[in-house]
Scaffold this motif. Structure first.
Motif, PDB file in Angstrom:
ATOM      1  N   SER A 124       0.852  -1.195   0.000  1.00  0.00           N
ATOM      2  CA  SER A 124       0.000   0.000   0.000  1.00  0.00           C
ATOM      3  C   SER A 124       0.887   1.243   0.000  1.00  0.00           C
ATOM      4  CB  SER A 124      -0.887   0.001   1.241  1.00  0.00           C
ATOM      5  OG  SER A 124      -0.092   0.201   2.392  1.00  0.00           O
ATOM      6  N   GLY A 125       0.249   2.371  -0.247  1.00  0.00           N
ATOM      7  CA  GLY A 125       0.975   3.637  -0.171  1.00  0.00           C
ATOM      8  C   GLY A 125       1.616   3.811   1.198  1.00  0.00           C
ATOM      9  N   ARG A 126       0.844   3.477   2.240  1.00  0.00           N
ATOM     10  CA  ARG A 126       1.354   3.654   3.607  1.00  0.00           C
ATOM     11  C   ARG A 126       2.536   2.723   3.866  1.00  0.00           C
ATOM     12  NH1 ARG A 126      -2.943   2.230   6.153  1.00  0.00           N
ATOM     13  NH2 ARG A 126      -3.845   4.281   6.482  1.00  0.00           N
ATOM     14  N   GLU A 127       2.405   1.465   3.422  1.00  0.00           N
ATOM     15  CA  GLU A 127       3.500   0.512   3.651  1.00  0.00           C
ATOM     16  C   GLU A 127       4.759   0.940   2.900  1.00  0.00           C
ATOM     17  OE1 GLU A 127       0.809  -3.510   4.319  1.00  0.00           O
ATOM     18  OE2 GLU A 127       1.281  -2.848   2.298  1.00  0.00           O
ATOM     19  N   ASN A 128       4.574   1.419   1.669  1.00  0.00           N
ATOM     20  CA  ASN A 128       5.727   1.901   0.908  1.00  0.00           C
ATOM     21  C   ASN A 128       6.450   3.016   1.665  1.00  0.00           C
ATOM     22  OD1 ASN A 128       6.429   0.903  -1.907  1.00  0.00           O
ATOM     23  ND2 ASN A 128       4.190   0.904  -2.016  1.00  0.00           N
ATOM     24  N   LEU A 129       5.674   3.947   2.196  1.00  0.00           N
ATOM     25  CA  LEU A 129       6.308   5.067   2.911  1.00  0.00           C
ATOM     26  C   LEU A 129       6.994   4.586   4.187  1.00  0.00           C
ATOM     27  CD1 LEU A 129       3.863   8.080   2.528  1.00  0.00           C
ATOM     28  CD2 LEU A 129       5.884   7.518   1.177  1.00  0.00           C
ATOM     29  N   ARG A 130       6.389   3.589   4.837  1.00  0.00           N
ATOM     30  CA  ARG A 130       7.032   3.055   6.060  1.00  0.00           C
ATOM     31  C   ARG A 130       8.389   2.450   5.735  1.00  0.00           C
ATOM     32  NH1 ARG A 130       1.846   0.229   8.839  1.00  0.00           N
ATOM     33  NH2 ARG A 130       1.045   2.076   9.927  1.00  0.00           N
ATOM     34  N   VAL A 131       8.446   1.720   4.607  1.00  0.00           N
ATOM     35  CA  VAL A 131       9.717   1.124   4.193  1.00  0.00           C
ATOM     36  C   VAL A 131      10.738   2.226   3.921  1.00  0.00           C
ATOM     37  CG1 VAL A 131      10.866  -0.193   2.362  1.00  0.00           C
ATOM     38  CG2 VAL A 131       8.650  -0.957   3.238  1.00  0.00           C
ATOM     39  N   LEU A 132      10.294   3.225   3.146  1.00  0.00           N
ATOM     40  CA  LEU A 132      11.223   4.309   2.789  1.00  0.00           C
ATOM     41  C   LEU A 132      11.673   5.079   4.030  1.00  0.00           C
ATOM     42  CD1 LEU A 132       9.643   5.737  -0.476  1.00  0.00           C
ATOM     43  CD2 LEU A 132      11.804   4.518  -0.235  1.00  0.00           C
ATOM     44  N   ALA A 133      10.746   5.296   4.958  1.00  0.00           N
ATOM     45  CA  ALA A 133      11.098   6.029   6.181  1.00  0.00           C
ATOM     46  C   ALA A 133      12.176   5.275   6.948  1.00  0.00           C
ATOM     47  CB  ALA A 133       9.858   6.228   7.052  1.00  0.00           C
ATOM     48  N   ARG A 134      12.023   3.961   6.989  1.00  0.00           N
ATOM     49  CA  ARG A 134      13.010   3.166   7.715  1.00  0.00           C
ATOM     50  C   ARG A 134      14.386   3.296   7.053  1.00  0.00           C
ATOM     51  NH1 ARG A 134      10.815  -2.508   8.609  1.00  0.00           N
ATOM     52  NH2 ARG A 134       9.147  -1.262   9.505  1.00  0.00           N
ATOM     53  N   TYR A 135      14.403   3.185   5.713  1.00  0.00           N
ATOM     54  CA  TYR A 135      15.682   3.321   4.994  1.00  0.00           C
ATOM     55  C   TYR A 135      16.286   4.703   5.184  1.00  0.00           C
ATOM     56  CZ  TYR A 135      15.447  -1.067   2.401  1.00  0.00           C
ATOM     57  OH  TYR A 135      15.429  -2.376   2.059  1.00  0.00           O
ATOM     58  N   ALA A 136      15.411   5.721   5.161  1.00  0.00           N
ATOM     59  CA  ALA A 136      15.910   7.098   5.186  1.00  0.00           C
ATOM     60  C   ALA A 136      16.212   7.570   6.607  1.00  0.00           C
ATOM     61  CB  ALA A 136      14.879   8.027   4.544  1.00  0.00           C
ATOM     62  N   GLY A 137      15.856   6.762   7.589  1.00  0.00           N
ATOM     63  CA  GLY A 137      16.076   7.186   8.969  1.00  0.00           C
ATOM     64  C   GLY A 137      15.097   8.262   9.403  1.00  0.00           C
ATOM     65  N   ALA A 138      13.922   8.292   8.757  1.00  0.00           N
ATOM     66  CA  ALA A 138      12.897   9.275   9.146  1.00  0.00           C
ATOM     67  C   ALA A 138      11.978   8.613  10.174  1.00  0.00           C
ATOM     68  CB  ALA A 138      12.094   9.696   7.918  1.00  0.00           C
ATOM     69  N   PRO A 139      11.478   9.379  11.146  1.00  0.00           N
ATOM     70  CA  PRO A 139      10.602   8.773  12.143  1.00  0.00           C
ATOM     71  C   PRO A 139       9.301   8.263  11.520  1.00  0.00           C
ATOM     72  CG  PRO A 139      10.770  11.159  12.445  1.00  0.00           C
ATOM     73  CD  PRO A 139      11.711  10.798  11.350  1.00  0.00           C
ATOM     74  N   ALA A 140       8.831   7.106  11.973  1.00  0.00           N
ATOM     75  CA  ALA A 140       7.604   6.506  11.435  1.00  0.00           C
ATOM     76  C   ALA A 140       6.408   7.449  11.607  1.00  0.00           C
ATOM     77  CB  ALA A 140       7.337   5.175  12.121  1.00  0.00           C
ATOM     78  N   GLU A 141       6.477   8.326  12.595  1.00  0.00           N
ATOM     79  CA  GLU A 141       5.346   9.252  12.812  1.00  0.00           C
ATOM     80  C   GLU A 141       5.174  10.234  11.654  1.00  0.00           C
ATOM     81  OE1 GLU A 141       8.055   9.465  15.637  1.00  0.00           O
ATOM     82  OE2 GLU A 141       7.167   7.447  15.581  1.00  0.00           O
ATOM     83  N   ARG A 142       6.203  10.385  10.843  1.00  0.00           N
ATOM     84  CA  ARG A 142       6.090  11.288   9.683  1.00  0.00           C
ATOM     85  C   ARG A 142       5.127  10.730   8.634  1.00  0.00           C
ATOM     86  NH1 ARG A 142       7.096  16.321   8.878  1.00  0.00           N
ATOM     87  NH2 ARG A 142       7.711  16.034   6.724  1.00  0.00           N
ATOM     88  N   VAL A 143       4.979   9.392   8.607  1.00  0.00           N
ATOM     89  CA  VAL A 143       4.217   8.763   7.515  1.00  0.00           C
ATOM     90  C   VAL A 143       2.779   9.285   7.456  1.00  0.00           C
ATOM     91  CG1 VAL A 143       3.345   6.563   6.624  1.00  0.00           C
ATOM     92  CG2 VAL A 143       5.738   6.761   7.318  1.00  0.00           C
ATOM     93  N   PRO A 144       2.003   9.224   8.551  1.00  0.00           N
ATOM     94  CA  PRO A 144       0.632   9.752   8.449  1.00  0.00           C
ATOM     95  C   PRO A 144       0.597  11.256   8.157  1.00  0.00           C
ATOM     96  CG  PRO A 144       1.130   9.033  10.711  1.00  0.00           C
ATOM     97  CD  PRO A 144       2.256   8.570   9.852  1.00  0.00           C
ATOM     98  N   LEU A 145       1.583  11.976   8.646  1.00  0.00           N
ATOM     99  CA  LEU A 145       1.613  13.428   8.401  1.00  0.00           C
ATOM    100  C   LEU A 145       1.770  13.728   6.912  1.00  0.00           C
ATOM    101  CD1 LEU A 145       3.949  14.810  11.236  1.00  0.00           C
ATOM    102  CD2 LEU A 145       1.471  14.991  11.037  1.00  0.00           C
TER     103      LEU A 145
END
Ligand code: ATP
Length: 230
Positions: free
Chosen positions: A90-111
């Motif tokens: 899903s779009g959300r899962e894709n962003l979660r994967v990217l956030a993990r790789y990029a070192g971005a906090p998971a809380e950014r995803v819904p924002l």
């Protein structure tokens, strides 16, 4: 002052061909700046010099207040080509994967999903997204690290009128949220370019006009903005 983008006398020659000539480009904090010009005008060469991928023949580039180098690229978000996403996530899962790789906090995803107006479709598979939704997810990915500068290269390429209108609304929202955006586009005051606080028009490597959309309409005239410049 730490300007997001400042070039002075930026020039790139390839043999006898001058791709970019004497370009003074300034993007100020919090503005949406449209860098517009027809294909071949020098936008991509300028972008490559901004990102340190191509060495200027002459002139200087400062990005986020410093000479361009690897250091500040982590603070720049870019939608340059359609980013690679996993089709069956899903779009959300894709962003979660990217956030993990990029070192971005998971809380950014819904924002960021909310910012690009995909919150309601975040659970749908990427493969089922329209091209416009894919582009907006690309913008969401570029925003994950809360960049100080967001670069959008031809964000409406291939989009239908409704996808283009959605992108226009998104860019307006980004501007309202205080994002600094550099938008590259081969449209001259198309629908999306009109949401820019300032636009610069480049033709044959030179900045031939700069100002607000209203300024350019008044001083340069619609003729210049409506026709190809080269
Ligand atoms: P487009 O939207 O098609 O990418 P552009 O405005 O980004 O157009 P550039 O790609 O920057 O334009 O190209 C500007 C000019 O420089 C063109 O005439 C192009 O052919 C030339 N050029 C770009 N890169 C090179 C290169 N590596 N070697 C030789 N010429 C080049």
């Amino acid at each position: 002052m730490n300007l997001p983008v400042q070039t002075v006398g930026l020039t790139k020659r390839y043999g006898g061909l001058t791709a970019v000539q004497d370009l003074d480009l300034t993007v100020r904090t919090g503005e949406v700046y449209g860098f517009l010009g027809p294909n071949g005008a020098g936008k991509t060469t300028t972008l490559r010099m901004l990102l340190g991928l191509v060495r200027p023949t002459a002139g200087t580039v400062r990005l986020l207040g410093r000479p361009v180098g690897a250091g500040q690229l982590a603070e720049v978000g870019a939608l340059i080509e359609g980013p690679a996403f996993y089709p069956y996530l899903s779009g959300r899962e894709n962003l979660r994967v990217l956030a993990r790789y990029a070192g971005a906090p998971a809380e950014r995803v819904p924002l960021v999903l909310d910012l690009v107006d995909l919150a309601g479709r975040a659970g749908d598979r990427y493969a089922g997204y329209s091209l416009g939704m894919k582009q907006r997810l690309g913008v969401a990915a570029a925003l994950l690290k809360d960049p100080r500068l967001l670069i959008l290269d031809e964000p409406t390429n291939g989009l239908d009128p409704s996808g283009t209108a959605d992108m226009r609304r998104l860019i307006r929202r980004l501007g309202a949220a205080g994002c600094t955006v550099l938008l590259l586009s081969s449209h001259l005051l198309g629908e999306v370019e009109q949401v820019c606080d300032r636009v610069g028009v480049v033709s044959q490597g030179r900045l031939v006009a700069e100002g607000s959309v209203a300024d350019l309409r008044g001083t340069v005239g619609l003729r210049v903005l409506a026709e190809p410049l080269d």
